[in-house]
Write a protein that holds these residues in place. Structure first.
Motif, PDB file in Angstrom:
ATOM      1  N   ALA A  30      95.584  17.099  27.279  1.00  0.00           N
ATOM      2  CA  ALA A  30      95.613  15.838  26.547  1.00  0.00           C
ATOM      3  C   ALA A  30      95.879  16.119  25.077  1.00  0.00           C
ATOM      4  O   ALA A  30      95.485  17.158  24.559  1.00  0.00           O
ATOM      5  CB  ALA A  30      94.290  15.090  26.705  1.00  0.00           C
ATOM      6  N   THR A  31      96.567  15.189  24.456  1.00  0.00           N
ATOM      7  CA  THR A  31      96.698  15.188  23.001  1.00  0.00           C
ATOM      8  C   THR A  31      95.943  13.966  22.513  1.00  0.00           C
ATOM      9  O   THR A  31      96.301  12.835  22.843  1.00  0.00           O
ATOM     10  CB  THR A  31      98.168  15.127  22.569  1.00  0.00           C
ATOM     11  OG1 THR A  31      98.851  16.273  23.075  1.00  0.00           O
ATOM     12  CG2 THR A  31      98.278  15.104  21.041  1.00  0.00           C
ATOM     13  N   PHE A  32      94.865  14.208  21.792  1.00  0.00           N
ATOM     14  CA  PHE A  32      94.022  13.125  21.289  1.00  0.00           C
ATOM     15  C   PHE A  32      94.339  12.873  19.820  1.00  0.00           C
ATOM     16  O   PHE A  32      94.430  13.812  19.028  1.00  0.00           O
ATOM     17  CB  PHE A  32      92.540  13.480  21.394  1.00  0.00           C
ATOM     18  CG  PHE A  32      92.004  13.560  22.794  1.00  0.00           C
ATOM     19  CD1 PHE A  32      92.285  12.582  23.729  1.00  0.00           C
ATOM     20  CD2 PHE A  32      91.172  14.602  23.156  1.00  0.00           C
ATOM     21  CE1 PHE A  32      91.764  12.648  25.007  1.00  0.00           C
ATOM     22  CE2 PHE A  32      90.642  14.677  24.432  1.00  0.00           C
ATOM     23  CZ  PHE A  32      90.941  13.694  25.370  1.00  0.00           C
ATOM     24  N   VAL A  33      94.462  11.606  19.462  1.00  0.00           N
ATOM     25  CA  VAL A  33      94.559  11.202  18.060  1.00  0.00           C
ATOM     26  C   VAL A  33      93.178  10.715  17.663  1.00  0.00           C
ATOM     27  O   VAL A  33      92.611   9.833  18.315  1.00  0.00           O
ATOM     28  CB  VAL A  33      95.619  10.093  17.872  1.00  0.00           C
ATOM     29  CG1 VAL A  33      95.615   9.599  16.429  1.00  0.00           C
ATOM     30  CG2 VAL A  33      96.990  10.611  18.272  1.00  0.00           C
ATOM     31  N   ILE A  34      92.625  11.302  16.597  1.00  0.00           N
ATOM     32  CA  ILE A  34      91.261  11.001  16.172  1.00  0.00           C
ATOM     33  C   ILE A  34      91.295  10.307  14.821  1.00  0.00           C
ATOM     34  O   ILE A  34      91.868  10.831  13.856  1.00  0.00           O
ATOM     35  CB  ILE A  34      90.409  12.281  16.079  1.00  0.00           C
ATOM     36  CG1 ILE A  34      90.308  12.967  17.443  1.00  0.00           C
ATOM     37  CG2 ILE A  34      89.006  11.970  15.566  1.00  0.00           C
ATOM     38  CD1 ILE A  34      91.317  14.033  17.654  1.00  0.00           C
TER      39      ILE A  34
END
Length: 132
Positions: A30-34
């Motif tokens: 997963a690529t999470f944007v925080i």
């Protein structure tokens, strides 16, 4: 309420335990944007909520040990489903510590709350908000 929000991202891998998770029980990436929002009732004498640069550095500091990692192999997460919801609180707690240690360019006691939002895709996100 005033807010300053900073953003970063991480690329991780993990798997979940439990039938609820269906195919996500297998290892997946997963690529999470925080997004981390810092909230205050007032601006300080400089006219800001916090120092944006320091806030961004604090966010990078908590995310760096997770980036390009298999979270299943991170010792502090052993036996935990590292769901998006779980990770929002994990990031929040570290940012709250930075605020309480006055590392954001303003005394943490002058901030009201921090909200951490993690977007796992363009259609799904989770957030955690709490007082400092």
């Amino acid at each position: 309420m005033f807010a300053v929000e900073v953003r970063d991202h991480v690329m991780i891998a993990h798997s979940f335990k439990g039938e609820l998770f269906g195919p996500a029980q297998a290892l997946h990436g997963a690529t999470f944007v925080i997004d981390a929002a810092f909230l205050a009732d007032t601006l300080d004498a400089n006219g800001v909520v916090i120092d944006i640069g320091r806030a961004h550095e604090a966010l990078k500091e908590v995310l760096q040990p997770l980036n390009y990692k298999n979270l299943d192999e991170v010792p502090e997460f052993e036996g935990i489903n590292t769901t998006t919801e779980f990770l929002t609180k994990h990031v929040h707690d570290h940012l709250a510590t930075a605020a309480r240690e006055d590392r954001l360019g303003r005394p943490g006691t002058e901030l009201n709350a921090i909200r951490v939002t993690i977007s796992e895709s363009h259609v799904a996100r989770a957030w955690y908000e709490a007082k400092i």
